[in-house]
Design a protein around this motif. Structure first.
Motif, PDB file in Angstrom:
ATOM      1  N   ALA A  30       0.782  -1.356   0.244  1.00  0.00           N
ATOM      2  CA  ALA A  30       0.320  -0.153  -0.262  1.00  0.00           C
ATOM      3  C   ALA A  30       1.084   0.765   0.021  1.00  0.00           C
ATOM      4  N   GLY A  31       2.501   0.922   0.859  1.00  0.00           N
ATOM      5  CA  GLY A  31       3.437   2.445   0.707  1.00  0.00           C
ATOM      6  C   GLY A  31       3.861   1.964  -0.579  1.00  0.00           C
ATOM      7  N   ALA A  32       3.472   1.340  -1.817  1.00  0.00           N
ATOM      8  CA  ALA A  32       4.311   1.797  -2.960  1.00  0.00           C
ATOM      9  C   ALA A  32       3.912   1.663  -4.414  1.00  0.00           C
ATOM     10  N   THR A  33       4.401   1.706  -5.250  1.00  0.00           N
ATOM     11  CA  THR A  33       3.849   1.940  -6.274  1.00  0.00           C
ATOM     12  C   THR A  33       4.140   1.232  -7.313  1.00  0.00           C
ATOM     13  N   ASP A  34       4.272   0.323  -8.253  1.00  0.00           N
ATOM     14  CA  ASP A  34       4.413   0.074  -9.664  1.00  0.00           C
ATOM     15  C   ASP A  34       4.568   0.647 -10.634  1.00  0.00           C
ATOM     16  N   PHE A  63       8.093   9.545  -8.148  1.00  0.00           N
ATOM     17  CA  PHE A  63       8.657   8.669  -7.599  1.00  0.00           C
ATOM     18  C   PHE A  63       9.143   8.702  -6.212  1.00  0.00           C
ATOM     19  N   ARG A  64       8.874   7.737  -5.649  1.00  0.00           N
ATOM     20  CA  ARG A  64       9.761   7.847  -4.173  1.00  0.00           C
ATOM     21  C   ARG A  64      10.699   6.258  -3.511  1.00  0.00           C
ATOM     22  N   ILE A  65      11.042   6.599  -2.625  1.00  0.00           N
ATOM     23  CA  ILE A  65      11.495   5.461  -2.501  1.00  0.00           C
ATOM     24  C   ILE A  65      10.957   4.208  -1.689  1.00  0.00           C
ATOM     25  N   GLY A  66      10.835   2.772  -2.137  1.00  0.00           N
ATOM     26  CA  GLY A  66      10.038   1.625  -2.222  1.00  0.00           C
ATOM     27  C   GLY A  66       9.111   1.603  -3.239  1.00  0.00           C
ATOM     28  N   PHE A 109      13.509   1.456  -6.656  1.00  0.00           N
ATOM     29  CA  PHE A 109      13.827   2.054  -6.293  1.00  0.00           C
ATOM     30  C   PHE A 109      14.204   2.017  -3.907  1.00  0.00           C
ATOM     31  N   SER A 110      16.094   1.706  -4.543  1.00  0.00           N
ATOM     32  CA  SER A 110      16.145   1.762  -3.189  1.00  0.00           C
ATOM     33  C   SER A 110      16.147   3.583  -1.817  1.00  0.00           C
TER      34      SER A 110
END
Length: 219
Positions: A30-34, A63-66, A109-110
């Protein structure tokens, strides 16, 4: 009977652990996007001049980390290279940071900052099959660190930096200035005569006056 109850408890614990694991995965998802690169066309050479380029598409996203990128391409004809900025600009495929050739590459993305991707086929890269993405920094961690810095009390002053207290009034020692070079310091004045000396001198003076008067009368 006891074995049945024990097995039932173990089954319930296993079921609870499985449910908890599933909830953790859902929370992470839920906290990340593909993001699928290129949409239905996938990772390929742009053929439509009116369609937005990969960079134009990336500029419209946050874009965010994860978050993850999905590159779909024919593995026998194309590939994905992660490169630095210079290799991205020059379509240099000789020294990539990472190479992907599986045909369905997932890149997660890390870390924040700039990320550069080009096609492993240099001709495709020259034809604009390349992409530049900026991953946003994690503002929540920076805000918490900033708040901690602002709310932390100032360090106590060092004892060495405290100036010494001035001496109390009237307790200063007066040091006489030295005499100039070549000149002797004046001798201190003689102390006044004591009371006994004054009486002795007075008696001697009186006796001398009496003797003088007697000598005058005899003469």
């Amino acid at each position: 009977m006891a074995d049945t109850v024990l097995r039932s408890n173990q089954h319930n614990k296993a079921l609870h652990a499985l449910v908890l694991f599933g909830l953790v995965l859902l929370m992470q998802r839920a906290g990340a996007t593909d993001y699928k690169v290129g949409g239905a066309k996938g990772w390929s050479v742009p053929n439509d001049p009116n369609a937005p380029s990969y960079n134009q598409w990336a500029e419209g996203e946050r874009f965010r980390i994860g978050d993850s990128l999905l590159f779909v391409y024919p593995s026998d004809k194309d590939s994905v290279l992660q490169v630095n900025m210079d290799d991205y600009t020059n379509c240099n495929t000789a020294s990539p940071i990472a190479t992907f050739t599986d045909g369905k590459t997932v890149f997660k993305f890390s870390q924040s900052g700039a990320h550069y991707f080009i096609s492993g086929n240099k001709d495709n890269c020259v034809k604009n099959e390349k992409m530049h993405i900026i991953v946003m920094a994690d503002r929540s961690n920076q805000s918490s660190k900033s708040n901690q810095t602002m709310t932390s009390p100032p360090p106590p002053p060092s004892e060495m930096s405290t100036p010494p207290s001035p001496p109390p009034s009237g307790s200063l020692d007066i040091v006489p200035a030295p005499a100039p070079v070549g000149e002797e310091s004046p001798s201190p004045p003689a102390p006044p005569p004591s009371g006994a000396s004054s009486i002795f001198l007075s008696v001697i003076g009186s006796f001398g006056a009496f003797v003088g008067s007697s000598l005058l009368l005899v003469l």
